[in-house]
Scaffold this motif. Sequence first.
Motif, PDB file in Angstrom:
ATOM      1  N   ASP A  32       0.979  -1.131  -0.023  1.00 49.32           N
ATOM      2  CA  ASP A  32      -0.002  -0.010   0.033  1.00 49.32           C
ATOM      3  C   ASP A  32       0.983   1.165  -0.022  1.00 49.32           C
ATOM      4  O   ASP A  32       0.488   2.539   0.583  1.00 49.32           O
ATOM      5  N   LYS A  33       2.066   1.207  -0.595  1.00 46.02           N
ATOM      6  CA  LYS A  33       2.792   2.553  -0.505  1.00 46.02           C
ATOM      7  C   LYS A  33       3.516   2.550  -1.965  1.00 46.02           C
ATOM      8  O   LYS A  33       3.746   1.306  -2.616  1.00 46.02           O
ATOM      9  N   ALA A  34       3.381   3.742  -2.661  1.00 49.12           N
ATOM     10  CA  ALA A  34       3.962   3.935  -4.099  1.00 49.12           C
ATOM     11  C   ALA A  34       5.236   3.369  -3.979  1.00 49.12           C
ATOM     12  O   ALA A  34       6.081   3.645  -3.286  1.00 49.12           O
ATOM     13  N   ALA A  35       5.758   2.504  -5.258  1.00 49.37           N
ATOM     14  CA  ALA A  35       7.054   1.922  -5.483  1.00 49.37           C
ATOM     15  C   ALA A  35       7.752   2.561  -6.581  1.00 49.37           C
ATOM     16  O   ALA A  35       6.766   2.509  -7.743  1.00 49.37           O
ATOM     17  N   LYS A  36       8.780   2.735  -6.610  1.00 46.78           N
ATOM     18  CA  LYS A  36       9.613   2.962  -7.829  1.00 46.78           C
ATOM     19  C   LYS A  36      10.125   1.787  -8.337  1.00 46.78           C
ATOM     20  O   LYS A  36      10.117   0.421  -7.791  1.00 46.78           O
ATOM     21  N   ALA A  37      10.391   1.594  -9.564  1.00 53.05           N
ATOM     22  CA  ALA A  37      10.921   0.541 -10.415  1.00 53.05           C
ATOM     23  C   ALA A  37      12.176  -0.363  -9.461  1.00 53.05           C
ATOM     24  O   ALA A  37      12.264  -1.496  -9.762  1.00 53.05           O
ATOM     25  N   SER A  38      12.992   0.520  -8.897  1.00 56.18           N
ATOM     26  CA  SER A  38      14.058  -0.033  -8.344  1.00 56.18           C
ATOM     27  C   SER A  38      13.684  -0.551  -7.087  1.00 56.18           C
ATOM     28  O   SER A  38      14.691  -0.936  -6.133  1.00 56.18           O
ATOM     29  N   ALA A  39      12.809  -0.573  -6.323  1.00 55.66           N
ATOM     30  CA  ALA A  39      12.082  -1.148  -4.985  1.00 55.66           C
ATOM     31  C   ALA A  39      12.522  -2.524  -5.006  1.00 55.66           C
ATOM     32  O   ALA A  39      12.295  -3.197  -5.903  1.00 55.66           O
ATOM     33  N   THR A  40      12.829  -2.936  -3.567  1.00 60.18           N
ATOM     34  CA  THR A  40      13.204  -4.350  -3.609  1.00 60.18           C
ATOM     35  C   THR A  40      11.873  -5.281  -3.240  1.00 60.18           C
ATOM     36  O   THR A  40      11.068  -4.728  -2.139  1.00 60.18           O
ATOM     37  N   VAL A  41      11.766  -6.292  -3.784  1.00 59.61           N
ATOM     38  CA  VAL A  41      10.476  -7.087  -3.595  1.00 59.61           C
ATOM     39  C   VAL A  41      11.041  -8.281  -2.708  1.00 59.61           C
ATOM     40  O   VAL A  41      12.089  -8.897  -3.051  1.00 59.61           O
ATOM     41  N   LYS A  42      10.131  -8.422  -1.668  1.00 58.24           N
ATOM     42  CA  LYS A  42      10.626  -9.633  -0.659  1.00 58.24           C
ATOM     43  C   LYS A  42       9.501 -10.730  -0.646  1.00 58.24           C
ATOM     44  O   LYS A  42       8.160 -10.280  -0.947  1.00 58.24           O
ATOM     45  N   MET A  43       9.815 -11.823  -0.385  1.00 58.57           N
ATOM     46  CA  MET A  43       8.369 -12.771  -0.019  1.00 58.57           C
ATOM     47  C   MET A  43       7.678 -12.196   1.087  1.00 58.57           C
ATOM     48  O   MET A  43       8.130 -11.601   2.030  1.00 58.57           O
ATOM     49  N   GLY A  44       6.284 -12.505   0.790  1.00 55.95           N
ATOM     50  CA  GLY A  44       5.260 -11.943   1.775  1.00 55.95           C
ATOM     51  C   GLY A  44       4.941 -10.582   1.314  1.00 55.95           C
ATOM     52  O   GLY A  44       3.806 -10.229   2.042  1.00 55.95           O
ATOM     53  N   ASP A  45       5.399  -9.623   0.664  1.00 54.60           N
ATOM     54  CA  ASP A  45       5.015  -8.476  -0.088  1.00 54.60           C
ATOM     55  C   ASP A  45       3.816  -8.595  -0.645  1.00 54.60           C
ATOM     56  O   ASP A  45       3.565  -9.299  -1.388  1.00 54.60           O
ATOM     57  N   GLN A  46       2.819  -7.488  -0.522  1.00 52.09           N
ATOM     58  CA  GLN A  46       1.669  -7.338  -1.482  1.00 52.09           C
ATOM     59  C   GLN A  46       1.989  -6.457  -2.333  1.00 52.09           C
ATOM     60  O   GLN A  46       2.270  -5.260  -2.136  1.00 52.09           O
ATOM     61  N   ILE A  47       1.470  -6.592  -3.780  1.00 52.09           N
ATOM     62  CA  ILE A  47       2.050  -5.952  -4.826  1.00 52.09           C
ATOM     63  C   ILE A  47       0.413  -5.418  -5.456  1.00 52.09           C
ATOM     64  O   ILE A  47      -0.212  -6.455  -5.615  1.00 52.09           O
ATOM     65  N   THR A  48      -0.004  -4.282  -5.523  1.00 47.64           N
ATOM     66  CA  THR A  48      -0.900  -3.614  -6.389  1.00 47.64           C
ATOM     67  C   THR A  48      -0.976  -3.157  -7.400  1.00 47.64           C
ATOM     68  O   THR A  48       0.084  -2.056  -7.492  1.00 47.64           O
ATOM     69  N   ILE A  49      -1.366  -3.370  -8.747  1.00 47.61           N
ATOM     70  CA  ILE A  49      -1.133  -2.889  -9.975  1.00 47.61           C
ATOM     71  C   ILE A  49      -2.538  -2.526 -10.399  1.00 47.61           C
ATOM     72  O   ILE A  49      -3.362  -3.146 -10.476  1.00 47.61           O
ATOM     73  N   ARG A  50      -2.371  -1.154 -10.988  1.00 52.78           N
ATOM     74  CA  ARG A  50      -3.701  -0.527 -11.569  1.00 52.78           C
ATOM     75  C   ARG A  50      -3.878  -0.482 -12.845  1.00 52.78           C
ATOM     76  O   ARG A  50      -2.733   0.000 -13.416  1.00 52.78           O
ATOM     77  N   PHE A  51      -4.636  -1.187 -13.415  1.00 51.07           N
ATOM     78  CA  PHE A  51      -4.591  -1.233 -14.973  1.00 51.07           C
ATOM     79  C   PHE A  51      -5.895  -0.650 -15.628  1.00 51.07           C
ATOM     80  O   PHE A  51      -6.931  -1.031 -15.454  1.00 51.07           O
ATOM     81  N   GLY A  52      -6.154   0.965 -15.611  1.00 51.74           N
ATOM     82  CA  GLY A  52      -7.270   1.577 -16.019  1.00 51.74           C
ATOM     83  C   GLY A  52      -8.135   1.287 -14.814  1.00 51.74           C
ATOM     84  O   GLY A  52      -7.637   1.835 -13.633  1.00 51.74           O
ATOM     85  N   ASN A  53      -9.047   0.898 -14.952  1.00 53.87           N
ATOM     86  CA  ASN A  53     -10.184   0.545 -13.880  1.00 53.87           C
ATOM     87  C   ASN A  53     -10.011  -0.384 -12.945  1.00 53.87           C
ATOM     88  O   ASN A  53     -10.456  -0.683 -11.969  1.00 53.87           O
ATOM     89  N   LYS A  54      -9.195  -1.538 -13.914  1.00 52.26           N
ATOM     90  CA  LYS A  54      -9.044  -2.832 -13.150  1.00 52.26           C
ATOM     91  C   LYS A  54      -7.873  -2.713 -12.274  1.00 52.26           C
ATOM     92  O   LYS A  54      -7.045  -2.119 -12.394  1.00 52.26           O
ATOM     93  N   GLU A  55      -8.029  -3.200 -11.029  1.00 50.74           N
ATOM     94  CA  GLU A  55      -6.854  -3.573 -10.233  1.00 50.74           C
ATOM     95  C   GLU A  55      -6.575  -4.846  -9.722  1.00 50.74           C
ATOM     96  O   GLU A  55      -7.329  -5.667  -9.311  1.00 50.74           O
ATOM     97  N   VAL A  56      -5.356  -5.160  -9.636  1.00 49.26           N
ATOM     98  CA  VAL A  56      -4.649  -6.504  -9.357  1.00 49.26           C
ATOM     99  C   VAL A  56      -3.854  -6.563  -8.382  1.00 49.26           C
ATOM    100  O   VAL A  56      -2.755  -5.858  -8.128  1.00 49.26           O
ATOM    101  N   LYS A  57      -4.252  -7.425  -7.366  1.00 52.91           N
ATOM    102  CA  LYS A  57      -3.525  -7.535  -6.050  1.00 52.91           C
ATOM    103  C   LYS A  57      -2.877  -9.012  -5.768  1.00 52.91           C
ATOM    104  O   LYS A  57      -3.810  -9.740  -5.852  1.00 52.91           O
ATOM    105  N   VAL A  58      -1.507  -8.932  -5.762  1.00 53.96           N
ATOM    106  CA  VAL A  58      -0.958 -10.337  -5.490  1.00 53.96           C
ATOM    107  C   VAL A  58      -0.173 -10.298  -4.143  1.00 53.96           C
ATOM    108  O   VAL A  58       0.613  -9.518  -3.806  1.00 53.96           O
TER     109      VAL A  58
END
Length: 79
Positions: A32-58
Amino acid sequence: MRLDKYLKVSRLIKRRTVANEACDAGRVMINDKAAKASATVKMGDQITIRFGNKEVKVEVLNIQETVRKDDAKELFRYL
């Protein structure tokens, strides 16, 4: 692993340059924090991606440098 590379390897976004542009536009968030492309991804993180009206959360389940197309779905699960 860098966020843009993870998005490409996991096949959530097809190309790394597109992942970079999505991050720069503020459409990708980690825990739930805006992330730059260089941000480090760790196991257990939740990533949210907005595609127009649609939102994908993984949730990140695994991190690998390379993965076959069939095995890419094992890197995350939808929330």
